[in-house]
Structure formats: C-alpha cells, structure tokens
Design a protein around this motif. Structure first.
Motif, PDB file in Angstrom:
ATOM      1  N   ILE A 195       0.799  -1.129   0.025  1.00 44.86           N
ATOM      2  CA  ILE A 195       0.047   0.054  -0.162  1.00 44.86           C
ATOM      3  C   ILE A 195       0.826   1.096   0.085  1.00 44.86           C
ATOM      4  CG2 ILE A 195      -1.927   1.081   1.161  1.00 44.86           C
ATOM      5  CD1 ILE A 195      -2.639  -1.797   0.566  1.00 44.86           C
ATOM      6  N   LEU A 196       0.802   2.004  -1.070  1.00 49.87           N
ATOM      7  CA  LEU A 196       1.703   3.207  -1.146  1.00 49.87           C
ATOM      8  C   LEU A 196       0.693   4.559  -0.884  1.00 49.87           C
ATOM      9  CD1 LEU A 196       3.299   1.381  -3.048  1.00 49.87           C
ATOM     10  CD2 LEU A 196       3.755   3.513  -4.167  1.00 49.87           C
ATOM     11  N   THR A 197       1.091   5.297   0.103  1.00 53.39           N
ATOM     12  CA  THR A 197       0.382   6.181   0.604  1.00 53.39           C
ATOM     13  C   THR A 197       0.876   7.747   0.626  1.00 53.39           C
ATOM     14  OG1 THR A 197      -0.138   4.558   2.081  1.00 53.39           O
ATOM     15  CG2 THR A 197      -0.837   7.011   2.692  1.00 53.39           C
ATOM     16  N   PHE A 198      -0.037   8.602   0.274  1.00 51.65           N
ATOM     17  CA  PHE A 198       0.394  10.040   0.167  1.00 51.65           C
ATOM     18  C   PHE A 198       0.238  10.553   1.786  1.00 51.65           C
ATOM     19  CE2 PHE A 198      -0.508   9.717  -4.463  1.00 51.65           C
ATOM     20  CZ  PHE A 198       0.600  10.117  -5.000  1.00 51.65           C
ATOM     21  N   THR A 199       1.115  11.177   2.196  1.00 49.22           N
ATOM     22  CA  THR A 199       0.873  11.983   3.548  1.00 49.22           C
ATOM     23  C   THR A 199       1.637  13.120   3.700  1.00 49.22           C
ATOM     24  OG1 THR A 199       0.826  11.728   6.097  1.00 49.22           O
ATOM     25  CG2 THR A 199       2.452  10.494   4.803  1.00 49.22           C
ATOM     26  N   ASP A 200       0.881  14.096   4.320  1.00 47.58           N
ATOM     27  CA  ASP A 200       1.294  15.627   4.609  1.00 47.58           C
ATOM     28  C   ASP A 200       1.921  15.778   6.147  1.00 47.58           C
ATOM     29  OD1 ASP A 200      -1.036  15.714   5.985  1.00 47.58           O
ATOM     30  OD2 ASP A 200      -1.713  17.451   4.469  1.00 47.58           O
ATOM     31  N   GLY A 201       1.897  14.447   6.802  1.00 43.83           N
ATOM     32  CA  GLY A 201       2.174  14.524   8.191  1.00 43.83           C
ATOM     33  C   GLY A 201       0.745  14.434   8.945  1.00 43.83           C
ATOM     34  N   ALA A 202      -0.090  14.668   8.341  1.00 45.46           N
ATOM     35  CA  ALA A 202      -1.557  14.642   9.439  1.00 45.46           C
ATOM     36  C   ALA A 202      -2.471  13.773   8.620  1.00 45.46           C
ATOM     37  CB  ALA A 202      -1.959  16.083   9.533  1.00 45.46           C
ATOM     38  N   THR A 203      -2.845  14.213   7.325  1.00 48.77           N
ATOM     39  CA  THR A 203      -3.580  13.531   6.563  1.00 48.77           C
ATOM     40  C   THR A 203      -2.924  12.118   5.762  1.00 48.77           C
ATOM     41  OG1 THR A 203      -5.007  15.445   6.121  1.00 48.77           O
ATOM     42  CG2 THR A 203      -5.133  13.721   4.407  1.00 48.77           C
ATOM     43  N   VAL A 204      -3.801  11.180   5.621  1.00 39.95           N
ATOM     44  CA  VAL A 204      -3.186  10.000   4.818  1.00 39.95           C
ATOM     45  C   VAL A 204      -4.212   9.676   3.780  1.00 39.95           C
ATOM     46  CG1 VAL A 204      -3.108   7.471   4.990  1.00 39.95           C
ATOM     47  CG2 VAL A 204      -2.089   8.929   6.814  1.00 39.95           C
ATOM     48  N   LYS A 205      -3.756   9.417   2.478  1.00 43.73           N
ATOM     49  CA  LYS A 205      -4.403   9.076   1.386  1.00 43.73           C
ATOM     50  C   LYS A 205      -3.735   7.930   0.644  1.00 43.73           C
ATOM     51  CE  LYS A 205      -7.025  13.315   0.622  1.00 43.73           C
ATOM     52  NZ  LYS A 205      -8.043  14.041  -0.248  1.00 43.73           N
ATOM     53  N   THR A 206      -4.429   6.945   0.502  1.00 41.37           N
ATOM     54  CA  THR A 206      -4.015   5.605  -0.170  1.00 41.37           C
ATOM     55  C   THR A 206      -3.956   5.639  -1.322  1.00 41.37           C
ATOM     56  OG1 THR A 206      -5.842   4.297   0.287  1.00 41.37           O
ATOM     57  CG2 THR A 206      -4.222   4.338   2.083  1.00 41.37           C
ATOM     58  N   MET A 207      -2.903   5.103  -2.196  1.00 40.51           N
ATOM     59  CA  MET A 207      -3.167   4.821  -3.638  1.00 40.51           C
ATOM     60  C   MET A 207      -3.661   3.456  -3.895  1.00 40.51           C
ATOM     61  SD  MET A 207       0.744   6.262  -4.599  1.00 40.51           S
ATOM     62  CE  MET A 207       1.614   7.208  -3.249  1.00 40.51           C
ATOM     63  N   VAL A 208      -3.706   2.826  -5.043  1.00 37.62           N
ATOM     64  CA  VAL A 208      -4.210   1.615  -5.411  1.00 37.62           C
ATOM     65  C   VAL A 208      -3.382   0.477  -4.699  1.00 37.62           C
ATOM     66  CG1 VAL A 208      -5.100   0.325  -7.136  1.00 37.62           C
ATOM     67  CG2 VAL A 208      -5.642   2.730  -7.345  1.00 37.62           C
ATOM     68  N   ALA A 209      -3.945  -0.376  -4.146  1.00 36.63           N
ATOM     69  CA  ALA A 209      -3.112  -1.379  -3.601  1.00 36.63           C
ATOM     70  C   ALA A 209      -2.711  -2.417  -4.685  1.00 36.63           C
ATOM     71  CB  ALA A 209      -4.034  -2.409  -2.626  1.00 36.63           C
ATOM     72  N   ALA A 210      -1.270  -2.546  -4.332  1.00 39.59           N
ATOM     73  CA  ALA A 210      -0.599  -3.553  -5.561  1.00 39.59           C
ATOM     74  C   ALA A 210      -0.037  -4.706  -4.732  1.00 39.59           C
ATOM     75  CB  ALA A 210       0.471  -2.670  -6.114  1.00 39.59           C
ATOM     76  N   GLN A 211       0.275  -6.050  -5.548  1.00 36.59           N
ATOM     77  CA  GLN A 211       0.824  -6.829  -4.965  1.00 36.59           C
ATOM     78  C   GLN A 211       2.234  -7.052  -5.978  1.00 36.59           C
ATOM     79  OE1 GLN A 211      -2.088 -10.118  -4.617  1.00 36.59           O
ATOM     80  NE2 GLN A 211      -1.297 -10.136  -2.480  1.00 36.59           N
ATOM     81  N   ASP A 212       3.378  -7.464  -5.544  1.00 37.04           N
ATOM     82  CA  ASP A 212       4.437  -7.612  -6.507  1.00 37.04           C
ATOM     83  C   ASP A 212       4.923  -9.222  -6.186  1.00 37.04           C
ATOM     84  OD1 ASP A 212       5.653  -8.004  -4.071  1.00 37.04           O
ATOM     85  OD2 ASP A 212       7.563  -6.824  -4.342  1.00 37.04           O
ATOM     86  N   HIS A 213       5.887  -9.758  -7.008  1.00 38.21           N
ATOM     87  CA  HIS A 213       6.383 -10.944  -7.107  1.00 38.21           C
ATOM     88  C   HIS A 213       7.814 -11.014  -6.850  1.00 38.21           C
ATOM     89  CE1 HIS A 213       2.541 -12.805  -9.000  1.00 38.21           C
ATOM     90  NE2 HIS A 213       2.661 -11.511  -9.371  1.00 38.21           N
ATOM     91  N   LYS A 214       8.148 -11.275  -5.437  1.00 36.06           N
ATOM     92  CA  LYS A 214       9.410 -11.261  -5.017  1.00 36.06           C
ATOM     93  C   LYS A 214      10.375 -12.591  -5.567  1.00 36.06           C
ATOM     94  CE  LYS A 214       9.172  -7.848  -2.082  1.00 36.06           C
ATOM     95  NZ  LYS A 214      10.002  -6.369  -2.300  1.00 36.06           N
ATOM     96  N   ARG A 215       9.958 -13.505  -5.703  1.00 34.16           N
ATOM     97  CA  ARG A 215      10.805 -14.835  -6.067  1.00 34.16           C
ATOM     98  C   ARG A 215      11.229 -14.796  -7.485  1.00 34.16           C
ATOM     99  NH1 ARG A 215      12.412 -17.840  -1.459  1.00 34.16           N
ATOM    100  NH2 ARG A 215      10.578 -17.553   0.141  1.00 34.16           N
ATOM    101  N   VAL A 216      12.304 -15.313  -7.934  1.00 30.51           N
ATOM    102  CA  VAL A 216      12.603 -15.081  -9.394  1.00 30.51           C
ATOM    103  C   VAL A 216      12.017 -15.791 -10.368  1.00 30.51           C
ATOM    104  CG1 VAL A 216      14.755 -16.697  -8.904  1.00 30.51           C
ATOM    105  CG2 VAL A 216      14.783 -14.700 -10.645  1.00 30.51           C
ATOM    106  N   TYR A 217      11.720 -16.937  -9.931  1.00 29.48           N
ATOM    107  CA  TYR A 217      11.100 -18.041 -10.745  1.00 29.48           C
ATOM    108  C   TYR A 217       9.500 -18.129 -10.711  1.00 29.48           C
ATOM    109  CZ  TYR A 217      16.023 -19.377 -11.467  1.00 29.48           C
ATOM    110  OH  TYR A 217      17.375 -19.266 -11.425  1.00 29.48           O
ATOM    111  N   ASP A 218       8.959 -18.756 -11.969  1.00 24.22           N
ATOM    112  CA  ASP A 218       7.432 -18.967 -11.818  1.00 24.22           C
ATOM    113  C   ASP A 218       7.212 -20.018 -10.789  1.00 24.22           C
ATOM    114  OD1 ASP A 218       7.645 -17.730 -14.162  1.00 24.22           O
ATOM    115  OD2 ASP A 218       6.653 -19.314 -15.471  1.00 24.22           O
TER     116      ASP A 218
END
Length: 424
Positions: A195-218
């Motif tokens: 979850i990537l988030t924008f914040t100004d130190g008080a307000t929090v606004k989330t970006m679109v949730a993502a999933q990544d693939h850490k392992r190198v192979y299928d």
C-alpha cells in the motif's frame, strides 16, 4: 516549473513519465537517470547520494521541486539539507526516514503505539540472538536492522537456517553496518500486499493497492529479488480491508511519527500481511516502491504534481485524488543469473517496437554504449500495460515483451497469477 528527480531505476522512470504529463512542468532533470528517462528528461551525471552536489545543482538551475526516488539520499538527510536552503523537496526528513533505515526503530514505534505487527526482539550479540532462536523455534524471520538494498531479510524455515542467518549478519557482516543489529520476528502466514500512501504528516490518502512477486522463478520459486513484477489493484485488498488498514495502521503510524517529533511527509510504503487475525505490518519504506510504482502511477488519473505539493504544504486534506477504474501490470525483464551474478553490457533490441505496442517500457538497469541501449543491471526493464482488467493488461504486457531481446533475458510468465486464479 523545473523538476529534479533523483534516481536511476524503473521507479524513477515512472515518476518522470507521470510528472512530464503535468501542464505546469516545463523541464525535468534526473540524476543520474538512464537511457529511457533520457528520452523525456535531461540526465545529469552526478552521484545521487552526494546531497551537497545535488543541492548546489538545484540552486544553480532554479529547481522548483525535487522528488527523491531511492532510500539512500533520504536516510542521509537530503530533505533536511534542501529545506534548510529554501528548496522544495518531496520526501521525509532523515529522522522520519528512519522508519525504513532502522527496522528496530520501526518495530519499537509500533510496539509503543500498539500498531499491529509480528512479535520481535532486537539483538547485537550472536550468543543472545542464538539463544532466542533456540527458545522460539522455527519458522522465524531474521532481518538486518539497516538498509541492505532489499536483501537483508532471511525467512528461516528451520532453526539451523535462522542460526546461519545470525552468523552471516553479525559475525560475517554480510550486509556491512546494516547488519550490526538484527531483528528477529515471528513468521506471519497470509497474503502480502503493498500500500503506497501520500501523507502531509497529518492526512493520509492511500493509492491503489498492489501486489508484487519477490521470487525470481515462476510459481514463486527460487531466491527473493527486488521484485519480478507487480499488478494493481490487488483484489485481496477489498475496500473494507483498505479502510481497516488506513484506520488501524497508516493513520496511527503517521500520528505516532508526528508525536515523536518526526513528522512524516511524502510517500509512505506499507508492506502488509493479511493474516487470519487481521492486517499486520511487514515493513515500512520511506519512499515509492519498486516495481509497485510502475503499476500504481499509470492508474493515477490526477496530476501528480499538485498532490506532491500538497504533501509538502500540509494541504492534502483539501486535495482530490482520482484513480482510473482499470488495472495495470508490470513484468520485469531481468538479466540471466539475477539475483546472483549476471552479465552487463549486452545490446537490447526491439525497444522501439515494444514502445509502439501500447505498453510502457520503463528502464530499470540500462546504459548507453556507443549510442546503443545495453544491459546495466539485474532488473533491466519493466514492461507495464494498462487494461480494463488484469487479464487484458497482462496480455498487452506479455505481447510487448516478445518484441524485446538480449542475451540471457528472463522474465516470469505467471505475473498476476493470484489475481487471475482467485487465490487471494
């Protein structure tokens, strides 16, 4: 406006690509950049970790906004330096960036403010760490306390593996000063999301949730990497779950940082484990994730520039952020042998054809050699495509990848399998 982006990977290429779409942006510089970035920005051959040189450059060029990609300059205090010279810069100050640069600090902060995460203990001596491991048993997660370029985490499924990890970090100094302390955590079961988030130190606004693939192979096999691909939105993060993550984790941690005198402004990256007991923090990063940025920014319908300005100015609450109702996929094309030893300097063919296919080719590890684009890193390219759903985006990305080749090129052919198969 004149913009300076710091970094040289796929994340920075995506940032430059998105910022270049703003009608207010006249010129973008990138330090040090890469050949792909060089097509839309002026690349400058400076050291991205030399904050003094970067500050002098920004002052000489009249830079209106600087955006920091990697964690190194942030943990080194580049935001504090720029701010002291009256320069506007997007990212957290050194003390705030410690939420990534010290895993022990982050864990202690979460414990103090009761933010859900895995149980843990911190050690500086081998004997104490090994005694704890033998008492706890496996599986465990052993982490180097400091920055280790994404490689300082070992998931130990046996006690012996955990003991070996402690030896590697504390005795053999496999990660240098980053491993002078180790954090040993309980192993968490569940799906992981970013979850990537924008914040100004008080307000929090989330970006679109993502999933990544850490392992190198299928099939999620082989060693961990910096990420072999990503997709967004992640179906596992339902709107209800996103609300819970914001209320139980993101808002509390931003509030906690402010109370600790470490006001956090910029992009806060949350790696979250979706356990049976609810969402729990895996890690925080003090910047945009890679490759998650390559799938999140293409779904941002709003101009990125005013959002970044709002984070700096403390006006995020009044800033509307719109997202496209589509899906994005990024498939990483890596050099053979990555994440181990790999070749560099091989010519890359088919880039123009791929770029004309409707996909976006984000350069991650490339260089120019005698006027030709060559491989220069483990993760060479990120092929990103947007579609009306994950399947359509995947089809476009893989079709575009077929146009590109270089010796030993490798990419996973099952990116997005969790979303496709409904296993999350």
């Amino acid at each position: 406006m004149k913009i300076l982006v710091i970094g040289s990977g796929g994340r920075e290429h995506a940032l430059v690509w998105k910022l270049a779409q703003s009608p207010r942006v006249q010129k973008i510089f990138c330090v040090p950049g890469n050949p792909g970035i060089g097509e839309m920005a002026e690349c400058v051959a400076l050291d991205s970790n030399d904050s003094e040189a970067l500050c002098s450059f920004a002052r000489q060029q009249g830079i209106d906004l600087t955006v920091v990609g990697p964690e190194g300059p942030l943990s080194g205090g580049i935001v504090d330096l720029f701010t002291a010279h009256g320069l506007r810069i997007f990212g957290p100050g050194r003390q705030a960036a410690e939420i990534e640069s010290s895993k022990a600090f982050a864990k202690d902060l979460m414990a103090k403010y009761q933010i859900p995460t895995a149980g843990y203990a911190v050690f500086q001596t081998v004997a104490d760490a090994k005694e704890y491991i033998r008492q706890k048993g496996a599986p465990l997660v052993v982490k180097a306390d400091g920055l280790a370029a994404g490689k300082g985490v070992i998931v130990a499924m046996t006690v012996n593996e955990a003991l070996m990890a402690v030896d590697a970090m504390l005795t053999e100094q496999a990660f240098g000063a980053a491993g002078s302390r180790v954090v040993i955590e309980e192993f968490m079961q569940g799906e992981e999301a970013s979850i990537l988030t924008f914040t100004d130190g008080a307000t929090v606004k989330t970006m679109v949730a993502a999933q990544d693939h850490k392992r190198v192979y299928d099939g999620d096999q082989g060693p961990n990497t910096g990420g072999m691909g990503a997709y967004a939105p992640a179906p596992v993060v339902t709107p209800e779950l996103m609300t819970r993550i914001q209320q139980e984790i993101l808002q509390p941690v931003v509030d906690a940082m402010r109370r600790e005198g470490r006001t956090y402004k910029g992009c806060l990256y949350l790696g979250v484990m979706l356990t049976d007991a609810g969402p729990k923090v895996v890690e925080f990063n003090a910047r945009f994730g890679d490759p998650e940025t390559q799938v999140v920014l293409p779904l941002l319908a709003s101009d990125l520039l005013p959002v970044m300005e709002a984070c700096i100015d403390g006006t995020l609450a009044e800033t509307e952020i719109k997202w496209r109702d589509q899906a994005a996929v990024c498939v990483v094309m890596a050099a053979g042998g990555y994440p181990g030893t790999y070749r560099k300097g091989d010519p890359i063919t088919g880039l123009e054809t791929a770029a004309g296919s409707g996909a976006m080719v984000f350069h991650a590890g490339t260089a120019l050699k005698e006027g030709k684009v060559t491989t220069a890193g483990g993760r060479v390219l990120g092929m990103t495509a947007v579609g009306d759903g994950i399947r359509q985006a995947l089809s476009k990305a893989y079709q575009a990848l077929e146009n590109i080749s270089f010796p030993g090129a490798y990419f996973r052919r099952d990116i997005g399998h969790r979303a496709i198969n409904g296993k999350n």
